[in-house]
Design an enzyme around this catalytic site. Structure first.
Site, PDB file in Angstrom:
ATOM      1  N   SER A 146      86.848  66.974-104.448  1.00 18.58           N
ATOM      2  CA  SER A 146      87.745  66.538-105.526  1.00 18.58           C
ATOM      3  C   SER A 146      88.704  67.677-105.865  1.00 18.58           C
ATOM      4  O   SER A 146      88.452  68.834-105.506  1.00 18.58           O
ATOM      5  CB  SER A 146      86.905  66.198-106.761  1.00 18.58           C
ATOM      6  OG  SER A 146      87.711  66.097-107.917  1.00 18.58           O
ATOM      7  N   TYR A 159      80.649  66.193-113.468  1.00 14.87           N
ATOM      8  CA  TYR A 159      81.463  65.880-112.282  1.00 14.87           C
ATOM      9  C   TYR A 159      82.061  67.162-111.707  1.00 14.87           C
ATOM     10  O   TYR A 159      81.999  67.412-110.500  1.00 14.87           O
ATOM     11  CB  TYR A 159      82.561  64.884-112.682  1.00 14.87           C
ATOM     12  CG  TYR A 159      83.360  64.349-111.508  1.00 14.87           C
ATOM     13  CD1 TYR A 159      82.867  63.300-110.739  1.00 14.87           C
ATOM     14  CD2 TYR A 159      84.598  64.884-111.178  1.00 14.87           C
ATOM     15  CE1 TYR A 159      83.595  62.798-109.662  1.00 14.87           C
ATOM     16  CE2 TYR A 159      85.330  64.389-110.110  1.00 14.87           C
ATOM     17  CZ  TYR A 159      84.821  63.339-109.359  1.00 14.87           C
ATOM     18  OH  TYR A 159      85.541  62.852-108.296  1.00 14.87           O
TER      19      TYR A 159
HETATM   20  P1  NAP Z   1      84.535  54.140-106.743  1.00 12.42           P
HETATM   21  O1  NAP Z   1      85.464  53.031-106.384  1.00 12.42           O
HETATM   22  O2  NAP Z   1      83.869  54.160-108.066  1.00 12.42           O
HETATM   23  O3  NAP Z   1      83.475  54.282-105.573  1.00 12.42           O
HETATM   24  C1  NAP Z   1      82.283  55.028-105.705  1.00 12.42           C
HETATM   25  C2  NAP Z   1      81.312  54.537-104.660  1.00 12.42           C
HETATM   26  O4  NAP Z   1      80.059  55.242-104.798  1.00 12.42           O
HETATM   27  C3  NAP Z   1      80.997  53.052-104.832  1.00 12.42           C
HETATM   28  O5  NAP Z   1      80.846  52.467-103.580  1.00 12.42           O
HETATM   29  C4  NAP Z   1      79.679  53.099-105.554  1.00 12.42           C
HETATM   30  O6  NAP Z   1      78.919  51.921-105.447  1.00 12.42           O
HETATM   31  C5  NAP Z   1      79.024  54.272-104.841  1.00 12.42           C
HETATM   32  N1  NAP Z   1      77.842  54.705-105.565  1.00 12.42           N
HETATM   33  C6  NAP Z   1      77.786  55.126-106.850  1.00 12.42           C
HETATM   34  N2  NAP Z   1      76.491  55.345-107.191  1.00 12.42           N
HETATM   35  C7  NAP Z   1      75.734  55.053-106.103  1.00 12.42           C
HETATM   36  C8  NAP Z   1      74.336  55.064-105.838  1.00 12.42           C
HETATM   37  N3  NAP Z   1      73.439  55.408-106.770  1.00 12.42           N
HETATM   38  N4  NAP Z   1      73.916  54.704-104.606  1.00 12.42           N
HETATM   39  C9  NAP Z   1      74.800  54.324-103.664  1.00 12.42           C
HETATM   40  N5  NAP Z   1      76.131  54.281-103.856  1.00 12.42           N
HETATM   41  C10 NAP Z   1      76.597  54.648-105.072  1.00 12.42           C
HETATM   42  O7  NAP Z   1      85.339  55.508-106.703  1.00 12.42           O
HETATM   43  P2  NAP Z   1      86.155  56.252-105.552  1.00 12.42           P
HETATM   44  O8  NAP Z   1      87.320  56.853-106.221  1.00 12.42           O
HETATM   45  O9  NAP Z   1      86.361  55.402-104.362  1.00 12.42           O
HETATM   46  O10 NAP Z   1      85.144  57.429-105.242  1.00 12.42           O
HETATM   47  C11 NAP Z   1      84.687  57.757-103.951  1.00 12.42           C
HETATM   48  C12 NAP Z   1      84.455  59.256-103.887  1.00 12.42           C
HETATM   49  O11 NAP Z   1      85.710  59.920-104.024  1.00 12.42           O
HETATM   50  C13 NAP Z   1      83.584  59.792-105.006  1.00 12.42           C
HETATM   51  O12 NAP Z   1      82.734  60.814-104.508  1.00 12.42           O
HETATM   52  C14 NAP Z   1      84.586  60.377-105.982  1.00 12.42           C
HETATM   53  O13 NAP Z   1      84.042  61.374-106.773  1.00 12.42           O
HETATM   54  C15 NAP Z   1      85.607  60.901-105.014  1.00 12.42           C
HETATM   55  N6  NAP Z   1      86.942  61.151-105.587  1.00 12.42           N
HETATM   56  C16 NAP Z   1      87.680  60.159-106.136  1.00 12.42           C
HETATM   57  C17 NAP Z   1      88.940  60.436-106.630  1.00 12.42           C
HETATM   58  C18 NAP Z   1      89.833  59.391-107.227  1.00 12.42           C
HETATM   59  O14 NAP Z   1      90.905  59.739-107.747  1.00 12.42           O
HETATM   60  N7  NAP Z   1      89.523  58.126-107.161  1.00 12.42           N
HETATM   61  C19 NAP Z   1      89.434  61.728-106.586  1.00 12.42           C
HETATM   62  C20 NAP Z   1      88.655  62.724-106.034  1.00 12.42           C
HETATM   63  C21 NAP Z   1      87.397  62.425-105.525  1.00 12.42           C
HETATM   64  P3  NAP Z   1      79.052  50.767-106.597  1.00 12.42           P
HETATM   65  O15 NAP Z   1      80.356  50.069-106.329  1.00 12.42           O
HETATM   66  O16 NAP Z   1      77.849  49.947-106.347  1.00 12.42           O
HETATM   67  O17 NAP Z   1      79.055  51.482-107.918  1.00 12.42           O
END
Ligand code: NAP
Length: 254
Positions: A146, A159
Site C-alpha cells: 500500500s 492498516y
Molecule cells: P476489497 O474490494 O475490499 O477486497 C479485499 C479482498 O480481501 C476481498 O476479496 C475480501 O473478501 C478479501 N478478504 C478480506 N478478509 C478476508 C478473509 N478473512 N479471508 C479471505 N479473504 C478475505 O479491497 P481491495 O481494494 O480490492 O483490496 C485488495 C488489497 O489491496 C488489500 O490488501 C488492500 O489492502 C490493498 N490495497 C488497496 C488499495 C485501494 O485503494 N483499494 C490501495 C492499496 C492497497 P470479501 O469480499 O469476502 O470481504
C-alpha cells in the site's frame, strides 16, 4: 518465428487471495489472460471472477478460505495444489481496513487487520515456499502492499502497521529465498476504486483532496494493477527480488 514473450504465463498456476472483487479480481483476470491457470480464493463466492476469466478464454477454479482462521493459510496452499497441481505463483492480496482515531482504536480492529493483512500473508508465503522447495521448483510471490507501506496515513493504525510490516516481510523473504529460486516482491497500489476505498470516495472532502493530489487526475481501477502483477509473476522479472513497486497514478512522485 518470433521468440516467446517473457511475460507469457502459459502453463503456470497461480493462487490469488481475495479474488472475488476489487484488486484481487483484476489481478486474477490479468494472470489468466496472460495464460496462467488461476485458483481464485477467498471467503465469498467466486462466480463473478470465474465468469470473467472463462469469458475471456482463461482457466480458473474457486477455493473457499477464511484467512482469519488459524491454519487457514497452509490449508489453502494444500487445497489449491489439489485443484491445479503445484503452484508457481502466489498473490497475497486479501486485506481489510478499519478506521478510527488512534486514541479510540480498539483491540479487535487491531487483531483482525493484522491477522488477514500480515499473519495470513506470511503463512501463505511459508506454505507456498515449502511446497515449491520440496519439489525443487522456483516460485513467485507478489504481496499487495500500500502507499501506507511508505507513508503514515490517518485513522488507520492497524492498516498502516500491517502494510509497513508487509513491506518489511517482502524484503526479508526476498533475502532468504532469492538464491533458492523464489522471487518475493510487492505492489503498492495507490487509490483504487474498490470496496476498501468506498468510504473515502463517498466523503466529498476526502475524495476531492485525494483526487487533487493524484498526478494522473483519477482514481485507479483494479485492472490498473494487473499488468504489474503479470510482470512480477513472469520470467521478465527473474532478477527482481524485494522490490515494492508503486502503481499509484504518480501519488508518491508528487
Ligand atoms: P476489497 O474490494 O475490499 O477486497 C479485499 C479482498 O480481501 C476481498 O476479496 C475480501 O473478501 C478479501 N478478504 C478480506 N478478509 C478476508 C478473509 N478473512 N479471508 C479471505 N479473504 C478475505 O479491497 P481491495 O481494494 O480490492 O483490496 C485488495 C488489497 O489491496 C488489500 O490488501 C488492500 O489492502 C490493498 N490495497 C488497496 C488499495 C485501494 O485503494 N483499494 C490501495 C492499496 C492497497 P470479501 O469480499 O469476502 O470481504
Amino acid at each position: 518465428m518470433r521468440t516467446p514473450s517473457p511475460f507469457d504465463l502459459t502453463g503456470r498456476t497461480a493462487l490469488v487471495t481475495g479474488a472475488n472483487t476489487g484488486i484481487g479480481q483484476g489481478i486474477a483476470l490479468a494472470l489468466a489472460e496472460a495464460g496462467a491457470t488461476v485458483v481464485a480464493a477467498g471467503r465469498s463466492g467466486m462466480s463473478e471472477t470465474l465468469a470473467l476469466i472463462e469469458g475471456s478464454g482463461g482457466k480458473a477454479q474457486a477455493l473457499g478460505v477464511d484467512l482469519q482462521q488459524d491454519g487457514a493459510a497452509a490449508r489453502a496452499i494444500e487445497e489449491a495444489q489439489a485443484l491445479v497441481g503445484p503452484l508457481d505463483i502466489l498473490i497475497n492480496n486479501a486485506g481489510i481496513i478499519r478506521r478510527a482515531d488512534a486514541l479510540d482504536f480498539g483491540e479487535a480492529d487491531w487483531d483482525e487487520v493484522m491477522n488477514v493483512n500480515l499473519k495470513a500473508g506470511f503463512f501463505l508465503a511459508q506454505a507456498f515456499a515449502k511446497a515449491a522447495l520440496a519439489r525443487q521448483r522456483g516460485g513467485r510471490i507478489v504481496n499487495i502492499a500500500s502507499l501506507l507501506s511508505f507513508q503514515g496515513g490517518i485513522r488507520v493504525a492497524s492498516y498502516t502497521a500491517s502494510k509497513s510490516g508487509l513491506a518489511g516481510l517482502t524484503k526479508l523473504l526476498a533475502c532468504e529465498w532469492a538464491a533458492k529460486g523464489i522471487n518475493v516482491n510487492a505492489i503498492a497500489p495507490g487509490y483504487i476504486e474498490s470496496n476498501n476505498t468506498q468510504a473515502l470516495r463517498e466523503d466529498p472532502d476526502r475524495n476531492s483532496a485525494i483526487l487533487a493530489r493524484i498526478p494522473a487526475g483519477r482514481w485507479g481501477k483494479p485492472s490498473d494493477i494487473g499488468g504489474a502483477a503479470v510482470f512480477l509473476a513472469s520470467d521478465a522479472a527473474a532478477y527482481m527480488h524485494g522490490a515494492i513497486i508503486p502503481v499509484d497514478g504518480g501519488w508518491l512522485a508528487r
